[in-house]
Design a protein around this motif. Structure first.
Motif, PDB file in Angstrom:
ATOM      1  N   ASP A  83      -9.278 -13.592 -10.794  1.00  0.00           N
ATOM      2  CA  ASP A  83      -9.387 -14.933 -11.366  1.00  0.00           C
ATOM      3  C   ASP A  83     -10.823 -15.450 -11.408  1.00  0.00           C
ATOM      4  O   ASP A  83     -11.101 -16.603 -11.083  1.00  0.00           O
ATOM      5  N   ALA A 125      -3.151  -9.102  -1.689  1.00  0.00           N
ATOM      6  CA  ALA A 125      -2.503 -10.122  -2.519  1.00  0.00           C
ATOM      7  C   ALA A 125      -1.897 -11.216  -1.652  1.00  0.00           C
ATOM      8  O   ALA A 125      -2.043 -12.407  -1.952  1.00  0.00           O
ATOM      9  N   GLU A 150      -2.897 -15.134  -1.715  1.00  0.00           N
ATOM     10  CA  GLU A 150      -1.874 -16.139  -2.014  1.00  0.00           C
ATOM     11  C   GLU A 150      -1.787 -17.196  -0.913  1.00  0.00           C
ATOM     12  O   GLU A 150      -1.487 -18.351  -1.188  1.00  0.00           O
ATOM     13  N   ASP A 170      -3.386 -17.161  -7.130  1.00  0.00           N
ATOM     14  CA  ASP A 170      -2.270 -16.446  -7.742  1.00  0.00           C
ATOM     15  C   ASP A 170      -2.697 -15.027  -8.094  1.00  0.00           C
ATOM     16  O   ASP A 170      -3.701 -14.829  -8.781  1.00  0.00           O
ATOM     17  N   VAL A 171      -1.954 -14.055  -7.603  1.00  0.00           N
ATOM     18  CA  VAL A 171      -2.297 -12.648  -7.790  1.00  0.00           C
ATOM     19  C   VAL A 171      -1.103 -11.913  -8.387  1.00  0.00           C
ATOM     20  O   VAL A 171       0.025 -12.101  -7.947  1.00  0.00           O
ATOM     21  N   GLU A 172      -1.376 -11.078  -9.385  1.00  0.00           N
ATOM     22  CA  GLU A 172      -0.321 -10.259  -9.975  1.00  0.00           C
ATOM     23  C   GLU A 172      -0.396  -8.843  -9.424  1.00  0.00           C
ATOM     24  O   GLU A 172      -1.473  -8.263  -9.322  1.00  0.00           O
ATOM     25  N   GLU A 189       1.277  -4.869  -9.794  1.00  0.00           N
ATOM     26  CA  GLU A 189       1.979  -3.910 -10.646  1.00  0.00           C
ATOM     27  C   GLU A 189       2.313  -2.705  -9.791  1.00  0.00           C
ATOM     28  O   GLU A 189       1.907  -2.625  -8.633  1.00  0.00           O
ATOM     29  N   GLU A 192       2.475  -0.770  -4.764  1.00  0.00           N
ATOM     30  CA  GLU A 192       2.010  -1.979  -5.426  1.00  0.00           C
ATOM     31  C   GLU A 192       0.487  -1.982  -5.476  1.00  0.00           C
ATOM     32  O   GLU A 192      -0.176  -1.616  -4.514  1.00  0.00           O
ATOM     33  N   LEU A 197      -3.184  -5.971 -10.120  1.00  0.00           N
ATOM     34  CA  LEU A 197      -3.351  -5.805 -11.560  1.00  0.00           C
ATOM     35  C   LEU A 197      -4.801  -6.067 -11.967  1.00  0.00           C
ATOM     36  O   LEU A 197      -5.335  -5.411 -12.856  1.00  0.00           O
TER      37      LEU A 197
END
Length: 114
Positions: free
Chosen positions: A23, A69, A73, A78-80, A82, A90, A93
């Motif tokens: 971000d 992550a 958080e 906010d973390v995505e 994948e 995991e 992303l």
């Protein structure tokens, strides 16, 4: 006459690992080597102000992307995540590499599945 501090109480060396961006903000994992013991600790650090985001509880080994992550958080970032198509773990992303129709974690290039 040398350092008389109890083993494991004084940082002997700090190693800052590769930067990554989430971000628009840069972070890295700082590895701390302690005096007189083999154990190490790992903290998530924001580069801009050298703030340790894991100051309450360091990681006992290099953190997984899922642990990173979770730490981000906890600070409202906010973390995505994948799933890596090679190791099925995991991955962040923000640091993943596109591979065909999926994603591959950045650690595959240097140390294999992490």
């Amino acid at each position: 006459m040398g350092n008389a501090s109890r083993p494991g109480t004084v940082p002997a060396r700090e190693i800052d690992h590769n930067l990554f961006e989430v971000d628009g903000e840069q972070y890295f994992v700082r590895e701390t080597v302690w005096n007189g013991i083999d154990g190490r600790s790992y903290d998530l650090v924001r580069r801009r102000d050298d703030q340790e985001l894991t100051e309450d509880e360091s990681f006992g080994s290099y953190p997984t992307d899922a642990q990173i992550a979770a730490a981000l958080e906890e600070h409202g970032i906010d973390v995505e995540l994948e799933t890596c198509k090679l190791c099925r773990k995991e991955i962040l992303l923000a640091t993943a590499n596109r591979h065909d129709t999926g994603w591959v974690g950045t650690r595959h290039g240097t140390s294999g599945c992490a």
